[in-house]
Design an enzyme around this catalytic site. Structure first.
Site, short mmCIF file in Angstrom:
data_model
loop_
_atom_site.label_atom_id
_atom_site.label_comp_id
_atom_site.label_asym_id
_atom_site.label_seq_id
_atom_site.Cartn_x
_atom_site.Cartn_y
_atom_site.Cartn_z
N SER A 9 18.33 29.39 13.23
CA SER A 9 17.43 30.43 13.17
C SER A 9 16.01 30.18 12.42
O SER A 9 16.14 29.37 11.58
CB SER A 9 18.08 31.64 12.85
OG SER A 9 18.29 31.99 11.66
N THR A 10 15.06 30.80 12.65
CA THR A 10 14.11 30.84 12.08
C THR A 10 13.93 30.84 10.36
O THR A 10 13.45 30.22 9.69
CB THR A 10 12.68 31.64 12.60
OG1 THR A 10 12.58 31.34 13.89
CG2 THR A 10 11.39 31.53 11.86
#
Length: 497
Positions: A9-10
């Site tokens: 994920s970011t």
């Protein structure tokens, strides 16, 4: 075929052990071969199931092209236990073996229990991380620190001290805006925005124009008086909903007791800010009290010549107020000025209202009307767009010829290049609109949707015993009319649902 699935994920991009490259390397090592299909979801949260490459993996499993799936860790598959179990069940029904690099997984009661426990722990860890992160931010805010850089115009963000410092190059324009508004130097917010554009005042993103809404938001922002409010908006779950493709409702305000007030350097006085709010409130109340004229077809009228929306405007005729719909965009930040086409509001209202009543009284004619009228309207607009695109192409050709043949050393080549780029962009926009209309005309064979008309007929029958009020007329029109296109003073296309 062996497939490997990796995800980051970011917020985990920089986390050790969860980089995409490391996951791929470990999964290939586990597979014992580099001949694998790679499914990579980078920048996607593990809380949703609709991820592009996970969806592709599931499709390939359903097709029977995958025999084994290798994943670095169960939480790379998903952060939610229910999603992990759903995917495991989906894969196992197709006879696909699911293998993890970190921890063996066997398809038996003990293995499934271990898998479930790992998933529950992963979901718990994710929740704790969220709690610690949000709690840490609140503590920082309560200690007088600015948690997040909102790129506030007039300020720079000091990352070391976690606060805002005044950017004097921008702050002088903040003071100008409040002075202009509170002293009435220009005609309203729109006049201020136009003036800032004319003098070349820099925007935060270095845009060429100031939009009136930007000026309004600045006038409403109490941060300029030194009061910066944090923890004001509820953004819980927005990131997940956005990645899941759901509509995100921004601007949800938390209860005022949850707000955290942080002091930052003031650019204007609190007295001037409060006076600006008083003026803004007076303007809103004047509008609410109906001092402005209401336009029956507001938001529905479009120009058949240039494609721009047409808006209502008051003008004078023989010393009396006269209302029209006009294709002119005179507000700050407008992308185009419009072509200036006008039409009397009373005349257009009469045409549309009579047409709607005719349709309601003859519903069997609706389908034929839609097929004939819409096709005519669309074809006319496409013909106009073709001519405009051709004009632009000729204009660009003339400019290219001018540059290539001219020997004038004083010629401003940069200005000509800017003109060419503007024409290219305009041609691109018109071609996009032409393609949209072309696609629309291909759908003309589909049956008309009668639901909107049925609702309109019911509404009409309920209210026709009395004279229709403005609000009732507008409600009825909006149940049927999607768009009103003015080609000329005698040619109006009423585009129905």
């Amino acid at each position: 075929m062996i497939a490997i699935y990796v995800r980051v994920s970011t917020e985990e991009q920089a986390t050790k052990g969860y980089s995409i490259e490391n996951q791929i390397e470990e999964c290939i090592k586990k597979a014992g071969t580099s001949d694998v299909l790679k499914y990579i979801d980078e920048g996607f949260t593990g809380e949703i199931i609709n991820r592009p490459n996970l969806t592709k993996l599931r499709d390939d499993v359903a097709k029977g092209t995958i025999d084994k799936i290798i994943c670095y860790d169960p939480d790379r598959l998903s952060r939610k236990l229910m999603i992990q179990l759903l995917l495991d069940d989906e894969f196992s029904k197709k006879g696909v073996q699911l293998v993890f690099v970190r921890g063996e997984y066997t398809n038996d009661p003990e293995g499934k229990m271990f898998f479930s426990m790992r998933g529950a722990i992963s979901e718990f860890e994710k929740s704790k991380i969220k709690e610690r992160t949000s709690g840490g931010r609140r503590r920082k805010a309560k200690n007088g620190l600015v948690v997040k850089n909102s790129h506030l115009y007039g300020y720079n963000f000091d990352r070391e001290k976690n606060t805002y410092v005044i950017n004097e190059d921008e702050a002088k324009f903040v003071r100008m805006i409040f002075d202009y508004y509170t002293k009435g130097t220009f005609k309203g917010i729109n006049g201020i925005a136009n003036h800032l554009t004319e003098i070349g005042a820099p925007t935060k993103k270095r845009a060429k124009v100031w939009h009136r809404q930007v000026v309004r938001q600045m006038l409403m922002n109490e941060a300029y008086s030194g009061t910066y409010i944090q923890n004001r908006y509820d953004t819980e779950g927005d990131y997940v909903r956005k990645q899941a493709g759901e509509k995100v409702e921004y601007g949800r305000v938390k209860p005022q007791e949850e707000w955290i007030i942080t002091e930052i350097p003031a650019i204007i006085t609190k007295e001037q800010f409060e006076y600006a709010q008083l003026l803004l409130d007076q303007g809103r109340r004047r509008h609410a009290n109906g001092s402005f004229h209401k336009y029956l077809l507001s938001g529905l009228v479009r120009c058949g010549r240039c494609g721009c929306t047409m808006t209502g405007r008051r003008t004078l005729s023989h010393g009396k107020d006269f209302f029209i719909y006009e294709c002119r965009k005179n507000y700050a930040g407008a992308k185009t000025n419009g072509c200036g086409r006008q039409m009397s509001e009373n005349k257009l209202n009469k045409i549309v209202w009579e047409h709607i009543i005719k349709i309601i009284n003859n519903p069997e004619e609706v389908k034929d009307y839609k097929e004939q009228d819409e096709k005519t309207y669309i074809q006319d607009e496409m013909d106009h767009l073709e001519k405009e695109i051709e004009k632009i192409k000729k204009g660009r050709k003339r400019l290219f010829t001018l540059v290539s043949l001219s020997e004038d050393e004083d010629m401003d080549l940069e200005e000509i290049k800017d003109q060419i780029r503007e024409l290219q962009q305009k041609e691109k926009d018109l071609q996009h609109k032409y393609n949209e209309l072309s696609d629309e005309i291909k759908l003309q064979d589909k049956d008309a949707n009668g639901t909107a008309l049925e609702e309109a007929i019911d509404y009409y029958l309920i209210n026709k015993a009395n004279d229709f009020t403005y609000e009732q007329k507008q409600t009825l029109i909006r149940k049927v009319v999607r768009e009103v296109v003015i080609v000329d003073s005698e040619t109006v296309y009423i585009h129905i649902f």
